[in-house]
Scaffold this motif. Structure first.
Motif, PDB file in Angstrom:
ATOM      1  N   GLY A 275     -15.935  30.690   1.318  1.00  0.00           N
ATOM      2  CA  GLY A 275     -16.941  30.532   0.270  1.00  0.00           C
ATOM      3  C   GLY A 275     -17.080  29.088  -0.163  1.00  0.00           C
ATOM      4  N   LEU A 276     -15.943  28.416  -0.347  1.00  0.00           N
ATOM      5  CA  LEU A 276     -15.979  27.004  -0.722  1.00  0.00           C
ATOM      6  C   LEU A 276     -16.674  26.174   0.354  1.00  0.00           C
ATOM      7  CD1 LEU A 276     -15.190  24.618  -2.555  1.00  0.00           C
ATOM      8  CD2 LEU A 276     -13.009  24.548  -1.311  1.00  0.00           C
ATOM      9  N   LEU A 277     -16.359  26.448   1.597  1.00  0.00           N
ATOM     10  CA  LEU A 277     -16.938  25.671   2.693  1.00  0.00           C
ATOM     11  C   LEU A 277     -18.447  25.859   2.805  1.00  0.00           C
ATOM     12  CD1 LEU A 277     -14.177  26.091   5.424  1.00  0.00           C
ATOM     13  CD2 LEU A 277     -14.593  24.111   3.938  1.00  0.00           C
ATOM     14  N   GLN A 278     -18.985  26.918   2.223  1.00  0.00           N
ATOM     15  CA  GLN A 278     -20.430  27.111   2.215  1.00  0.00           C
ATOM     16  C   GLN A 278     -21.127  26.206   1.198  1.00  0.00           C
ATOM     17  OE1 GLN A 278     -21.270  31.278   1.704  1.00  0.00           O
ATOM     18  NE2 GLN A 278     -20.296  31.819   3.644  1.00  0.00           N
ATOM     19  N   MET A 279     -20.370  25.619   0.288  1.00  0.00           N
ATOM     20  CA  MET A 279     -20.943  24.712  -0.721  1.00  0.00           C
ATOM     21  C   MET A 279     -21.031  23.302  -0.126  1.00  0.00           C
ATOM     22  SD  MET A 279     -19.174  26.143  -4.215  1.00  0.00           S
ATOM     23  CE  MET A 279     -20.187  25.096  -5.259  1.00  0.00           C
ATOM     24  N   THR A 280     -21.835  23.165   0.903  1.00  0.00           N
ATOM     25  CA  THR A 280     -21.859  21.933   1.690  1.00  0.00           C
ATOM     26  C   THR A 280     -22.345  20.715   0.902  1.00  0.00           C
ATOM     27  OG1 THR A 280     -24.023  22.543   2.586  1.00  0.00           O
ATOM     28  CG2 THR A 280     -22.081  23.144   3.892  1.00  0.00           C
ATOM     29  N   ARG A 281     -23.350  20.884   0.053  1.00  0.00           N
ATOM     30  CA  ARG A 281     -23.840  19.739  -0.728  1.00  0.00           C
ATOM     31  C   ARG A 281     -22.747  19.260  -1.683  1.00  0.00           C
ATOM     32  NH1 ARG A 281     -28.835  21.441  -2.635  1.00  0.00           N
ATOM     33  NH2 ARG A 281     -27.703  22.661  -4.165  1.00  0.00           N
ATOM     34  N   PHE A 282     -22.117  20.174  -2.385  1.00  0.00           N
ATOM     35  CA  PHE A 282     -21.024  19.828  -3.291  1.00  0.00           C
ATOM     36  C   PHE A 282     -19.911  19.091  -2.545  1.00  0.00           C
ATOM     37  CE2 PHE A 282     -16.737  21.355  -4.429  1.00  0.00           C
ATOM     38  CZ  PHE A 282     -16.539  20.588  -5.566  1.00  0.00           C
ATOM     39  N   LEU A 283     -19.511  19.633  -1.425  1.00  0.00           N
ATOM     40  CA  LEU A 283     -18.420  19.023  -0.656  1.00  0.00           C
ATOM     41  C   LEU A 283     -18.803  17.643  -0.138  1.00  0.00           C
ATOM     42  CD1 LEU A 283     -17.147  22.164   1.258  1.00  0.00           C
ATOM     43  CD2 LEU A 283     -16.009  20.989  -0.653  1.00  0.00           C
ATOM     44  N   SER A 284     -20.041  17.493   0.288  1.00  0.00           N
ATOM     45  CA  SER A 284     -20.505  16.189   0.772  1.00  0.00           C
ATOM     46  C   SER A 284     -20.477  15.149  -0.354  1.00  0.00           C
ATOM     47  CB  SER A 284     -21.911  16.327   1.343  1.00  0.00           C
ATOM     48  OG  SER A 284     -22.401  15.078   1.777  1.00  0.00           O
ATOM     49  N   LEU A 285     -20.923  15.542  -1.531  1.00  0.00           N
ATOM     50  CA  LEU A 285     -20.897  14.627  -2.678  1.00  0.00           C
ATOM     51  C   LEU A 285     -19.465  14.245  -3.034  1.00  0.00           C
ATOM     52  CD1 LEU A 285     -23.632  16.398  -4.814  1.00  0.00           C
ATOM     53  CD2 LEU A 285     -23.812  14.089  -3.844  1.00  0.00           C
ATOM     54  N   ALA A 286     -18.585  15.215  -3.062  1.00  0.00           N
ATOM     55  CA  ALA A 286     -17.177  14.936  -3.390  1.00  0.00           C
ATOM     56  C   ALA A 286     -16.554  14.016  -2.346  1.00  0.00           C
ATOM     57  CB  ALA A 286     -16.393  16.243  -3.501  1.00  0.00           C
ATOM     58  N   GLU A 287     -16.837  14.270  -1.088  1.00  0.00           N
ATOM     59  CA  GLU A 287     -16.286  13.431  -0.018  1.00  0.00           C
ATOM     60  C   GLU A 287     -16.746  11.987  -0.154  1.00  0.00           C
ATOM     61  OE1 GLU A 287     -15.908  13.277   4.849  1.00  0.00           O
ATOM     62  OE2 GLU A 287     -17.440  14.566   3.947  1.00  0.00           O
ATOM     63  N   ARG A 288     -18.002  11.782  -0.562  1.00  0.00           N
ATOM     64  CA  ARG A 288     -18.547  10.429  -0.712  1.00  0.00           C
ATOM     65  C   ARG A 288     -18.127   9.768  -2.020  1.00  0.00           C
ATOM     66  NH1 ARG A 288     -23.609  12.923   0.929  1.00  0.00           N
ATOM     67  NH2 ARG A 288     -24.372  12.507  -1.171  1.00  0.00           N
TER      68      ARG A 288
END
Length: 90
Positions: A39-52
């Motif tokens: 489920g977390l991995l489906q939050m791709t925009r959130f994860l991309s922002l956090a990674e950056r």
């Protein structure tokens, strides 16, 4: 699944996760525990922002999710942790 296993799984799926400070790691760990790693991995925009390192935008994105609507208070707490990088007082 226990927290140590979840941390291991997060490290395996998100190589940048271990570079976050402890508060932000706690956010992702809590979210993964709540909704499952898939489920977390489906939050791709959130994860991309956090990674950056765009933590304020990532925090906003968290609040625009189905997960946040289902976990209102906890989502607001975790969003604040993501934005500030600080643990919340107990």
């Amino acid at each position: 699944m226990n927290m140590m296993q979840m941390e291991h799984d997060l490290t395996g799926k998100l190589c940048w996760w271990s570079k976050l400070n402890r508060a932000r790691q706690t956010v992702l760990l809590s979210m993964a525990y709540d909704m499952g790693l898939a489920g977390l991995l489906q939050m791709t925009r959130f994860l991309s922002l956090a990674e950056r390192g765009e933590y304020a935008r990532a925090a906003e994105d968290m609040l625009n999710s189905d997960w946040a609507r289902e976990n209102d208070q906890r989502a607001r707490e975790l969003s604040a942790m993501m934005a500030t990088g600080a643990e919340l007082p107990e």
